[in-house]
Motif scaffolding. Structure first.
Motif, PDB file in Angstrom:
ATOM      1  N   PRO A   1       0.808  -1.222   0.000  1.00  0.00           N
ATOM      2  CA  PRO A   1       0.000   0.000   0.000  1.00  0.00           C
ATOM      3  C   PRO A   1       0.836   1.265   0.000  1.00  0.00           C
ATOM      4  N   LEU A   2       1.886   1.310   0.807  1.00  0.00           N
ATOM      5  CA  LEU A   2       2.724   2.506   0.852  1.00  0.00           C
ATOM      6  C   LEU A   2       3.560   2.648  -0.417  1.00  0.00           C
ATOM      7  N   GLY A   3       3.899   1.536  -1.048  1.00  0.00           N
ATOM      8  CA  GLY A   3       4.605   1.605  -2.327  1.00  0.00           C
ATOM      9  C   GLY A   3       3.760   2.261  -3.399  1.00  0.00           C
ATOM     10  N   ARG A   4       2.465   1.976  -3.401  1.00  0.00           N
ATOM     11  CA  ARG A   4       1.560   2.610  -4.361  1.00  0.00           C
ATOM     12  C   ARG A   4       1.466   4.116  -4.101  1.00  0.00           C
ATOM     13  N   ALA A   5       1.322   4.473  -2.828  1.00  0.00           N
ATOM     14  CA  ALA A   5       1.188   5.892  -2.484  1.00  0.00           C
ATOM     15  C   ALA A   5       2.455   6.674  -2.775  1.00  0.00           C
ATOM     16  N   GLU A   6       3.610   6.015  -2.714  1.00  0.00           N
ATOM     17  CA  GLU A   6       4.878   6.727  -2.867  1.00  0.00           C
ATOM     18  C   GLU A   6       5.103   7.237  -4.288  1.00  0.00           C
ATOM     19  N   TRP A   7       4.286   6.807  -5.242  1.00  0.00           N
ATOM     20  CA  TRP A   7       4.403   7.350  -6.598  1.00  0.00           C
ATOM     21  C   TRP A   7       4.097   8.837  -6.634  1.00  0.00           C
ATOM     22  N   ILE A   8       3.565   9.393  -5.560  1.00  0.00           N
ATOM     23  CA  ILE A   8       3.377  10.843  -5.530  1.00  0.00           C
ATOM     24  C   ILE A   8       4.715  11.562  -5.677  1.00  0.00           C
ATOM     25  N   ARG A   9       5.807  10.900  -5.309  1.00  0.00           N
ATOM     26  CA  ARG A   9       7.122  11.530  -5.443  1.00  0.00           C
ATOM     27  C   ARG A   9       7.531  11.670  -6.903  1.00  0.00           C
ATOM     28  N   LEU A  10       7.086  10.752  -7.733  1.00  0.00           N
ATOM     29  CA  LEU A  10       7.330  10.911  -9.168  1.00  0.00           C
ATOM     30  C   LEU A  10       6.582  12.137  -9.681  1.00  0.00           C
ATOM     31  N   PHE A  11       5.317  12.302  -9.280  1.00  0.00           N
ATOM     32  CA  PHE A  11       4.545  13.463  -9.718  1.00  0.00           C
ATOM     33  C   PHE A  11       5.153  14.750  -9.164  1.00  0.00           C
ATOM     34  N   GLY A  12       5.700  14.677  -7.955  1.00  0.00           N
ATOM     35  CA  GLY A  12       6.378  15.845  -7.404  1.00  0.00           C
ATOM     36  C   GLY A  12       7.548  16.280  -8.261  1.00  0.00           C
ATOM     37  N   ALA A  13       8.312  15.301  -8.773  1.00  0.00           N
ATOM     38  CA  ALA A  13       9.444  15.623  -9.650  1.00  0.00           C
ATOM     39  C   ALA A  13       8.962  16.221 -10.966  1.00  0.00           C
ATOM     40  N   LEU A  14       7.852  15.725 -11.493  1.00  0.00           N
ATOM     41  CA  LEU A  14       7.328  16.241 -12.756  1.00  0.00           C
ATOM     42  C   LEU A  14       6.862  17.686 -12.641  1.00  0.00           C
ATOM     43  N   PHE A  15       6.234  18.017 -11.520  1.00  0.00           N
ATOM     44  CA  PHE A  15       5.650  19.344 -11.356  1.00  0.00           C
ATOM     45  C   PHE A  15       6.542  20.303 -10.578  1.00  0.00           C
ATOM     46  N   GLY A  16       7.770  19.894 -10.278  1.00  0.00           N
ATOM     47  CA  GLY A  16       8.651  20.764  -9.527  1.00  0.00           C
ATOM     48  C   GLY A  16       8.203  20.956  -8.089  1.00  0.00           C
ATOM     49  N   ARG A  17       7.559  19.948  -7.515  1.00  0.00           N
ATOM     50  CA  ARG A  17       7.037  20.036  -6.165  1.00  0.00           C
ATOM     51  C   ARG A  17       7.532  18.855  -5.327  1.00  0.00           C
ATOM     52  N   GLU A  18       8.808  18.576  -5.420  1.00  0.00           N
ATOM     53  CA  GLU A  18       9.368  17.421  -4.722  1.00  0.00           C
ATOM     54  C   GLU A  18       9.272  17.547  -3.209  1.00  0.00           C
ATOM     55  N   ASP A  19       9.524  18.722  -2.681  1.00  0.00           N
ATOM     56  CA  ASP A  19       9.447  18.898  -1.231  1.00  0.00           C
ATOM     57  C   ASP A  19       8.024  18.660  -0.741  1.00  0.00           C
ATOM     58  N   ALA A  20       7.056  19.211  -1.453  1.00  0.00           N
ATOM     59  CA  ALA A  20       5.656  19.020  -1.069  1.00  0.00           C
ATOM     60  C   ALA A  20       5.265  17.550  -1.157  1.00  0.00           C
ATOM     61  N   ALA A  21       5.731  16.859  -2.207  1.00  0.00           N
ATOM     62  CA  ALA A  21       5.407  15.444  -2.367  1.00  0.00           C
ATOM     63  C   ALA A  21       5.998  14.620  -1.234  1.00  0.00           C
ATOM     64  N   ARG A  22       7.230  14.936  -0.870  1.00  0.00           N
ATOM     65  CA  ARG A  22       7.866  14.196   0.220  1.00  0.00           C
ATOM     66  C   ARG A  22       7.128  14.426   1.539  1.00  0.00           C
ATOM     67  N   GLU A  23       6.739  15.667   1.797  1.00  0.00           N
ATOM     68  CA  GLU A  23       6.021  15.969   3.031  1.00  0.00           C
ATOM     69  C   GLU A  23       4.661  15.276   3.073  1.00  0.00           C
ATOM     70  N   LYS A  24       3.956  15.277   1.950  1.00  0.00           N
ATOM     71  CA  LYS A  24       2.660  14.606   1.883  1.00  0.00           C
ATOM     72  C   LYS A  24       2.817  13.114   2.143  1.00  0.00           C
ATOM     73  N   PHE A  25       3.806  12.503   1.476  1.00  0.00           N
ATOM     74  CA  PHE A  25       3.975  11.065   1.652  1.00  0.00           C
ATOM     75  C   PHE A  25       4.420  10.731   3.071  1.00  0.00           C
ATOM     76  N   ASP A  26       5.316  11.517   3.625  1.00  0.00           N
ATOM     77  CA  ASP A  26       5.786  11.249   4.989  1.00  0.00           C
ATOM     78  C   ASP A  26       4.618  11.269   5.975  1.00  0.00           C
ATOM     79  N   ALA A  27       3.682  12.198   5.785  1.00  0.00           N
ATOM     80  CA  ALA A  27       2.518  12.272   6.669  1.00  0.00           C
ATOM     81  C   ALA A  27       1.628  11.041   6.501  1.00  0.00           C
TER      82      ALA A  27
END
Length: 405
Positions: A214-240
């Protein structure tokens, strides 16, 4: 932009280097390539636990990101048909040249501003990062639940782009997106994307649904963060999300009783159930359930004769995800034998279709992949109701699930 019959589609402003990259992508995306990864850039297989020493990608197995000076390389291992092919992309700013030594990578200009997606799940990722305004094309718009995206669909700002197996190429060429997100498809179903590739529109494969945890599926948000220039936000969202999930899973580690759970619904004489290595089996384990097929290998579904499942179905105290049914009468109309099941007799049948729109679009798929902690909370509330307080003091605090009555 139209696509004249018999002519090779062209894209305004496509430079020779980008067109060459498109042809390279055609080879990678439609023919497959030998897996090539940079040392230390790919996640190591280790079940559902974080990958030791990975530093960045901790759970996902299907992609890896490697940071360089001024650009990022992205590797994706879709493998929907058993191959272990690695697709290679390079994320770099507009106007920047592809660095020496990376000309075999498909360029994606970031931050992406205009994107077309073929899965409502991808809408959930993008919306969580606050970039739903960049979506200009979706598949089956009537199934979308995200309010901001539905508003843009009604206004005409977002167009229907066909189905993953049959994309509307002419619409996509006219939209001229910076990027098209496609699911991992068998090689035989990818030819319709060639016109986009040849036009210099990058096609990026996202295969979060193949992740076994389940967490592996959710962690793909980090790929989208890299695409949109929002890596920090993606990491914070996933960490929460990870913290929330782990806190919930800890509640069931020492439960005295783990009730058996039946899932799915038979189709004619076959009952499809999640394999023991699937994300569904992981969710059930973390929710404190005893899953009857936890020892069956695989990460997808396994097909069983209904005769093999029926003895388990008779005794299992809980039944989850019985297709698209919304009432007990509808369920019993499918097969009168269901009335003999313990779960039906005791009213412990729950379905993950609490939140659907008029067209049948289910928010479970749009947001659930990204929020496994909310799914886990639902399951714990169902299986072990005494472990969690009711949200807001309400008697029914479920997010995605509801009792079938």
């Amino acid at each position: 932009m139209t696509h004249p019959g018999g002519a090779t589609p062209s894209r305004k402003g496509v430079r020779p280097a980008l067109l060459l990259a498109g042809l390279i992508l055609q080879l990678l995306f439609f023919s497959g390539c030998t897996a090539v990864q940079e040392e230390g850039s790919g996640p190591s297989p280790s079940g559902s636990a974080p990958h030791a020493g990975s530093g960045f990608i901790r759970y996902a197995k299907g992609f890896s990101l490697q940071h360089h000076a001024g650009f990022i390389t992205l590797h994706i291992d879709p493998a929907p048909d058993g191959r272990k092919d690695t697709l290679r992309y390079i994320l770099l700013p507009s106007g920047a040249s592809v660095p020496k030594g990376f000309h075999g990578y498909v360029p994606v200009r970031t931050p992406v501003k205009r994107i077309a997606v073929f899965s409502t799940t991808h809408i959930g990722f993008i919306d969580m990062l606050g970039r739903s305004d960049g979506i200009i094309g979706v598949s089956r718009p009537e199934f979308v639940n995200t309010p901001a995206v539905r508003s843009r669909i009604r206004s005409g700002a977002i167009k229907a782009i066909g189905m993953p197996f049959s994309p509307d190429v002419e619409v996509l060429l006219n939209l001229d997106p910076d990027l098209v997100i496609a699911p991992a498809l068998p090689a035989a179903r990818k030819t319709d994307y060639q016109a986009l590739v040849q036009a210099g529109i990058p096609v990026l494969v996202v295969a979060e649904w193949l992740e076994p945890s389940p967490l592996g599926r959710a962690e793909w948000i980090r790929l989208f963060g890299a695409l949109f220039g929002r890596e920090d936000a993606a990491r914070e969202k996933f960490d929460a999300i990870e913290r929330s999930y782990r806190k919930l899973a800890a509640l069931t580690e020492n439960v005295r009783e783990r009730p058996a759970v039946l899932t799915g619904l038979p189709v004619k004489d076959t009952w499809f159930v999640p394999a023991g290595g699937s994300y569904v089996a992981a969710l059930l384990h973390d929710a404190g359930a005893a899953y009857p097929w936890s020892d069956r290998p695989g990460t997808g579904s396994i097909s069983l004769d209904i005769e093999a499942v029926y003895p388990v179905a008779l005794e299992a105290p809980y039944w989850l995800n019985p297709g698209a049914v919304e009432s007990m009468d509808e369920l019993l109309a499918m097969d009168s034998r269901f009335q003999d099941m313990l779960s039906v007799k005791t009213g412990r049948v729950y379905n993950n279709n609490r939140w659907i729109n008029a067209a049948g679009g289910n928010a479970y798929w749009e947001y659930g992949v990204l929020r496994p902690d909310l799914i886990l909370r639902d399951l714990i509330s169902i299986l072990h109701p005494g472990l969690l307080p009711k949200k807001g003091g309400k008697p029914d605090s479920l997010t995605f699930y509801r009792e079938i009555r």
